[in-house]
Design a protein around this motif. Structure first.
Motif, PDB file in Angstrom:
ATOM      1  N   UNK A 148       0.602  -1.524   0.128  1.00 28.27           N
ATOM      2  CA  UNK A 148      -0.328  -0.148  -0.198  1.00 28.27           C
ATOM      3  C   UNK A 148       0.804   0.694  -0.433  1.00 28.27           C
ATOM      4  N   UNK A 149       2.073   1.108   0.280  1.00 23.12           N
ATOM      5  CA  UNK A 149       2.798   2.213   1.051  1.00 23.12           C
ATOM      6  C   UNK A 149       3.516   2.802  -0.573  1.00 23.12           C
ATOM      7  N   UNK A 150       3.611   1.777  -1.548  1.00 23.87           N
ATOM      8  CA  UNK A 150       3.787   1.949  -3.211  1.00 23.87           C
ATOM      9  C   UNK A 150       3.279   2.419  -3.648  1.00 23.87           C
ATOM     10  N   UNK A 151       1.578   1.768  -3.674  1.00 24.53           N
ATOM     11  CA  UNK A 151       0.388   1.987  -4.240  1.00 24.53           C
ATOM     12  C   UNK A 151      -0.897   1.317  -3.811  1.00 24.53           C
ATOM     13  N   UNK A 152      -1.212   2.517  -3.301  1.00 24.75           N
ATOM     14  CA  UNK A 152      -2.171   2.627  -2.173  1.00 24.75           C
ATOM     15  C   UNK A 152      -3.961   1.717  -2.949  1.00 24.75           C
ATOM     16  N   UNK A 153      -3.851   1.970  -4.213  1.00 25.33           N
ATOM     17  CA  UNK A 153      -5.196   1.922  -4.824  1.00 25.33           C
ATOM     18  C   UNK A 153      -4.945  -0.209  -5.134  1.00 25.33           C
ATOM     19  N   UNK A 154      -3.445  -0.709  -4.456  1.00 21.69           N
ATOM     20  CA  UNK A 154      -3.192  -1.732  -5.392  1.00 21.69           C
ATOM     21  C   UNK A 154      -4.216  -3.075  -5.056  1.00 21.69           C
ATOM     22  N   UNK A 155      -4.448  -3.037  -3.594  1.00 24.29           N
ATOM     23  CA  UNK A 155      -5.783  -4.467  -3.413  1.00 24.29           C
ATOM     24  C   UNK A 155      -7.009  -3.801  -3.905  1.00 24.29           C
ATOM     25  N   UNK A 156      -7.525  -2.961  -3.604  1.00 27.52           N
ATOM     26  CA  UNK A 156      -8.712  -2.284  -3.967  1.00 27.52           C
ATOM     27  C   UNK A 156      -8.762  -2.776  -5.723  1.00 27.52           C
ATOM     28  N   UNK A 157      -7.585  -2.715  -6.549  1.00 31.24           N
ATOM     29  CA  UNK A 157      -7.949  -3.163  -8.367  1.00 31.24           C
ATOM     30  C   UNK A 157      -7.756  -4.419  -8.163  1.00 31.24           C
ATOM     31  N   UNK A 216     -10.574  -7.461 -10.478  1.00 32.91           N
ATOM     32  CA  UNK A 216     -10.354  -8.498 -11.253  1.00 32.91           C
ATOM     33  C   UNK A 216      -9.187  -8.587 -11.312  1.00 32.91           C
ATOM     34  N   UNK A 217      -9.224 -10.081 -11.679  1.00 32.13           N
ATOM     35  CA  UNK A 217      -7.584 -10.095 -12.376  1.00 32.13           C
ATOM     36  C   UNK A 217      -7.727 -10.556 -13.932  1.00 32.13           C
ATOM     37  N   UNK A 256      10.000 -15.151  -9.092  1.00 34.80           N
ATOM     38  CA  UNK A 256      11.010 -16.219  -9.457  1.00 34.80           C
ATOM     39  C   UNK A 256      10.954 -15.192 -11.204  1.00 34.80           C
ATOM     40  N   UNK A 257       9.783 -15.328 -11.720  1.00 38.19           N
ATOM     41  CA  UNK A 257       9.838 -14.426 -12.792  1.00 38.19           C
ATOM     42  C   UNK A 257       9.280 -12.592 -12.092  1.00 38.19           C
ATOM     43  N   UNK A 258       9.400 -11.989 -11.354  1.00 32.14           N
ATOM     44  CA  UNK A 258       9.404 -10.878 -10.728  1.00 32.14           C
ATOM     45  C   UNK A 258       7.819 -10.660 -10.961  1.00 32.14           C
ATOM     46  N   UNK A 259       6.618 -11.384 -10.591  1.00 35.32           N
ATOM     47  CA  UNK A 259       5.381 -11.090 -11.263  1.00 35.32           C
ATOM     48  C   UNK A 259       4.357 -10.118  -9.572  1.00 35.32           C
ATOM     49  N   UNK A 260       3.606  -9.996 -10.063  1.00 33.98           N
ATOM     50  CA  UNK A 260       2.803  -9.482  -8.497  1.00 33.98           C
ATOM     51  C   UNK A 260       1.743  -9.880  -8.821  1.00 33.98           C
ATOM     52  N   UNK A 261       0.511 -10.211  -7.209  1.00 29.19           N
ATOM     53  CA  UNK A 261      -0.567 -10.360  -7.443  1.00 29.19           C
ATOM     54  C   UNK A 261      -1.387 -10.160  -8.403  1.00 29.19           C
ATOM     55  N   UNK A 262      -2.172 -11.041  -9.464  1.00 25.86           N
ATOM     56  CA  UNK A 262      -2.954 -10.736 -10.399  1.00 25.86           C
ATOM     57  C   UNK A 262      -2.244 -10.703 -11.452  1.00 25.86           C
ATOM     58  N   UNK A 263      -0.727 -10.766 -12.143  1.00 29.41           N
ATOM     59  CA  UNK A 263       0.447 -11.698 -12.972  1.00 29.41           C
ATOM     60  C   UNK A 263       0.112 -12.789 -13.457  1.00 29.41           C
ATOM     61  N   UNK A 264       0.479 -13.333 -12.531  1.00 26.37           N
ATOM     62  CA  UNK A 264       0.542 -14.832 -12.821  1.00 26.37           C
ATOM     63  C   UNK A 264      -0.808 -15.599 -11.990  1.00 26.37           C
TER      64      UNK A 264
END
Ligand code: CO
Length: 204
Positions: A17-26, A30-31, A50-58
């Motif tokens: 959240x510190x980096x991106x306040x809307x992260x979890x709301x977004x 949807x994924x 391993x591939x540096x992906x955030x929640x929602x990306x893999x």
């Protein structure tokens, strides 16, 4: 201790959240991942890290020895959702060297249910026995079997009717075979990428 894990979770969510306040709301909305990862359950092979992906990306499916058996309802449900609903563009089958599941498939010991689960690996070992027998060291031989198992699963995924029908509809999906080295953290592309029926024929 589990209390430590809960504290870790609070810190992790706060850092996001510190980096991106809307992260979890977004994410709650949807994924829209573009990738499906089919990997081993081994704790040393954490897909997103391993591939540096955030929640929602893999989109991730893991089981013992990264298998994609054409009668497994769990894997098939994941595959269909990934292809038909999420419309992922890439599917990576990711094995790893030193896989305990691959070794257990061919060591001749009896363990119970898992012997049935690992049966496709024994079939691959039998099919490729001439190539495998020509490899002198046991570790190298097992590591080659890890690679051959990945390639066999790429073939399973690419020949599945969900993927075949998606290709026929004009949907763009590439199926890749990767292998991960636990000792250095690096992924190697086995260069068996299959993006259409003609490429699947070449793989077989
Ligand atoms: Co493994």
């Amino acid at each position: 201790m589990l209390e430590d894990l809960k504290a870790n979770n609070r810190r992790w969510a706060a850092a996001k959240l510190a980096v991106d306040p809307g992260f979890f709301e977004r994410l709650a909305g949807q994924q829209t991942p573009e990738y499906l990862w089919i990997g081993c359950s081994d704790s040393r092979v954490p897909a997103n890290d391993i591939v540096g992906l955030d929640p929602g990306e893999l989109f991730v499916h893991r089981n013992v020895a990264n298998l994609a058996p054409p009668q497994d309802a769990n894997y098939l449900s994941v595959l269909q959702f990934a292809v038909d609903v999420l419309k992922v563009k890439h599917i990576m089958v990711v094995g790893h060297y030193g896989c305990g599941g691959v070794a257990a498939a061919v060591d001749g010991k009896r363990r119970g249910l898992v012997d049935h689960w690992l049966h496709p690996i024994r079939e691959t070992a039998t099919r490729c026995r001439h190539e495998l027998e020509a490899i002198p060291g046991e570790t190298d031989r097992l590591n080659r079997l890890c690679e051959l198992n990945v390639i066999a699963q790429v073939r399973n995924v690419a020949s599945d009717v969900f993927v075949q029908d998606a290709w026929a509809r004009g949907q763009k999906i590439s199926v890749h075979g990767w292998i991960y080295t636990i000792a250095d953290g690096l992924v190697t592309d086995l260069a068996v990428t299959t993006s259409n029926a003609a490429e699947l024929d070449r793989l077989a």
